[in-house]
Design an enzyme around this catalytic site. Structure first.
Site, PDB file in Angstrom:
ATOM      1  N   TYR A 242       0.907  -1.146  -0.256  1.00 10.50           N
ATOM      2  CA  TYR A 242       0.482   0.145   0.413  1.00 10.50           C
ATOM      3  C   TYR A 242       0.963   1.395   0.008  1.00 10.50           C
ATOM      4  CZ  TYR A 242      -3.757  -2.986   0.852  1.00 10.50           C
ATOM      5  OH  TYR A 242      -4.657  -4.008   0.943  1.00 10.50           O
TER       6      TYR A 242
ATOM      7  N   ASN B 199     -12.697   4.542  -1.921  1.00 10.62           N
ATOM      8  CA  ASN B 199     -12.288   2.835  -2.206  1.00 10.62           C
ATOM      9  C   ASN B 199     -12.978   2.176  -0.635  1.00 10.62           C
ATOM     10  OD1 ASN B 199     -10.717   0.678  -1.205  1.00 10.62           O
ATOM     11  ND2 ASN B 199      -8.909   1.925  -1.371  1.00 10.62           N
TER      12      ASN B 199
ATOM     13  N   HIS C 213     -15.630  -6.273  -1.562  1.00 14.03           N
ATOM     14  CA  HIS C 213     -15.559  -8.300  -2.614  1.00 14.03           C
ATOM     15  C   HIS C 213     -16.531  -8.469  -1.577  1.00 14.03           C
ATOM     16  CE1 HIS C 213     -11.649  -6.644  -4.063  1.00 14.03           C
ATOM     17  NE2 HIS C 213     -11.402  -6.371  -2.534  1.00 14.03           N
TER      18      HIS C 213
ATOM     19  N   ASP D 298     -25.785  -1.006  -2.786  1.00 15.34           N
ATOM     20  CA  ASP D 298     -27.495  -0.736  -2.131  1.00 15.34           C
ATOM     21  C   ASP D 298     -27.927   1.099  -2.118  1.00 15.34           C
ATOM     22  OD1 ASP D 298     -28.335  -3.195  -3.129  1.00 15.34           O
ATOM     23  OD2 ASP D 298     -28.944  -3.967  -1.178  1.00 15.34           O
TER      24      ASP D 298
ATOM     25  N   HIS E 187      -8.515   1.899  -6.312  1.00 15.31           N
ATOM     26  CA  HIS E 187      -7.619   0.589  -5.138  1.00 15.31           C
ATOM     27  C   HIS E 187      -6.431   0.453  -5.241  1.00 15.31           C
ATOM     28  CE1 HIS E 187     -11.644  -1.901  -4.031  1.00 15.31           C
ATOM     29  NE2 HIS E 187     -11.892  -1.650  -4.988  1.00 15.31           N
TER      30      HIS E 187
ATOM     31  N   SER F 219      -3.906  -1.381  -4.437  1.00 17.31           N
ATOM     32  CA  SER F 219      -3.049  -2.270  -5.480  1.00 17.31           C
ATOM     33  C   SER F 219      -4.278  -3.302  -6.374  1.00 17.31           C
ATOM     34  CB  SER F 219      -2.607  -2.874  -4.210  1.00 17.31           C
ATOM     35  OG  SER F 219      -4.130  -4.043  -4.116  1.00 17.31           O
TER      36      SER F 219
HETATM   37  O1  CA2 Z   1      -5.806  -1.794  -2.968  1.00 14.23           O
HETATM   38  C1  CA2 Z   1      -7.195  -1.302  -2.189  1.00 14.23           C
HETATM   39  O2  CA2 Z   1      -7.223  -0.163  -1.592  1.00 14.23           O
HETATM   40  C2  CA2 Z   1      -7.901  -2.372  -1.794  1.00 14.23           C
HETATM   41  O3  CA2 Z   1      -9.115  -1.408  -1.373  1.00 14.23           O
HETATM   42  C3  CA2 Z   1      -7.288  -2.473   0.309  1.00 14.23           C
HETATM   43  C4  CA2 Z   1      -8.597  -3.262   0.800  1.00 14.23           C
HETATM   44  C5  CA2 Z   1      -7.993  -4.526   0.390  1.00 14.23           C
HETATM   45  O4  CA2 Z   1      -8.889  -4.987   1.421  1.00 14.23           O
HETATM   46  C6  CA2 Z   1      -8.475  -4.603  -1.170  1.00 14.23           C
HETATM   47  O5  CA2 Z   1      -8.487  -5.546  -1.698  1.00 14.23           O
HETATM   48  C7  CA2 Z   1      -7.973  -3.407  -1.826  1.00 14.23           C
HETATM   49  C8  CA2 Z   1      -7.043  -3.434   2.162  1.00 14.23           C
HETATM   50  C9  CA2 Z   1      -7.142  -2.386   3.016  1.00 14.23           C
HETATM   51  C10 CA2 Z   1      -6.108  -2.541   4.363  1.00 14.23           C
HETATM   52  O6  CA2 Z   1      -5.528  -1.268   3.874  1.00 14.23           O
HETATM   53  C11 CA2 Z   1      -4.158  -1.204   5.267  1.00 14.23           C
HETATM   54  C12 CA2 Z   1      -3.354  -0.917   4.972  1.00 14.23           C
HETATM   55  C13 CA2 Z   1      -2.362  -0.380   5.202  1.00 14.23           C
HETATM   56  C14 CA2 Z   1      -2.561  -1.324   6.341  1.00 14.23           C
HETATM   57  C15 CA2 Z   1      -3.094  -2.579   6.596  1.00 14.23           C
HETATM   58  C16 CA2 Z   1      -3.840  -2.186   5.765  1.00 14.23           C
END
Ligand code: CA2
Length: 147
Positions: free
Chosen positions: A26, A77, A83, A90, A103, A105
């Site tokens: 991230y 985001n 998912h 909604d 997103h 990533s």
């Molecule tokens: O890539 C993205 O922006 C996601 O939305 C991030 C979500 C993940 O569940 C999606 O599949 C993709 C996770 C967010 C968690 O963010 C963190 C940031 C730093 C450290 C740990 C988690």
């Protein structure tokens, strides 16, 4: 063009941890950096931004409902709720504002359970895997639609 010149920026669960963990996935920027980036991008085009991050689905839904009154579009985001959450989808469909899905990533290069988005087909803009900079691009594309 709508007379309302405000966007809602929504960041879902765990994004408050940005910049503190998993920098390989991230990056090093924080949630405050993201909020500043979107605000600066929008301000350059005459919009202001209300930002919310929550780890609670209902709080996010209430913020989305409130946007109906005074926002022209939503940059979101949804994080892991992307998912899983029919109720978030909604809420976005109900307010019927243009939506940009971001997103950080590249979810398509990660686990299979991240490949499906409940939001994707109601979003007008999709920016995936461009890091935090993707928020600026999503904001620009959303503002292009609103212009
Ligand atoms: O890539 C993205 O922006 C996601 O939305 C991030 C979500 C993940 O569940 C999606 O599949 C993709 C996770 C967010 C968690 O963010 C963190 C940031 C730093 C450290 C740990 C988690």
């Amino acid at each position: 063009m709508s007379s309302v010149r405000r966007l809602l920026l929504v960041n879902g669960p765990n994004l408050n941890l940005l910049g503190t963990r998993e920098p390989d996935v991230y990056g090093h920027e924080t949630l405050a950096d993201v909020e500043q980036l979107v605000a600066a991008t929008a301000h350059d085009r005459g919009y202001d931004v209300r930002s919310i991050q929550s780890n609670h689905e209902g709080v996010l839904i209430d913020a989305i409902h409130a946007a109906r009154a005074d926002c022209a579009g939503i940059v979101i985001n949804p994080a892991g709720l992307t998912h899983t959450s029919v109720v978030l989808r909604d809420a976005l469909a109900a307010v019927a504002l243009p939506v940009a899905e971001v997103h950080i990533s590249n979810v398509y290069e990660r686990e299979a359970f991240r490949h499906h988005s409940y939001v994707a087909d109601i979003a007008s803009v999709h920016v995936i895997g461009e890091g935090v900079a993707g928020y600026a691009s999503a904001t620009q594309q959303l503002l292009d639609i609103l212009a």
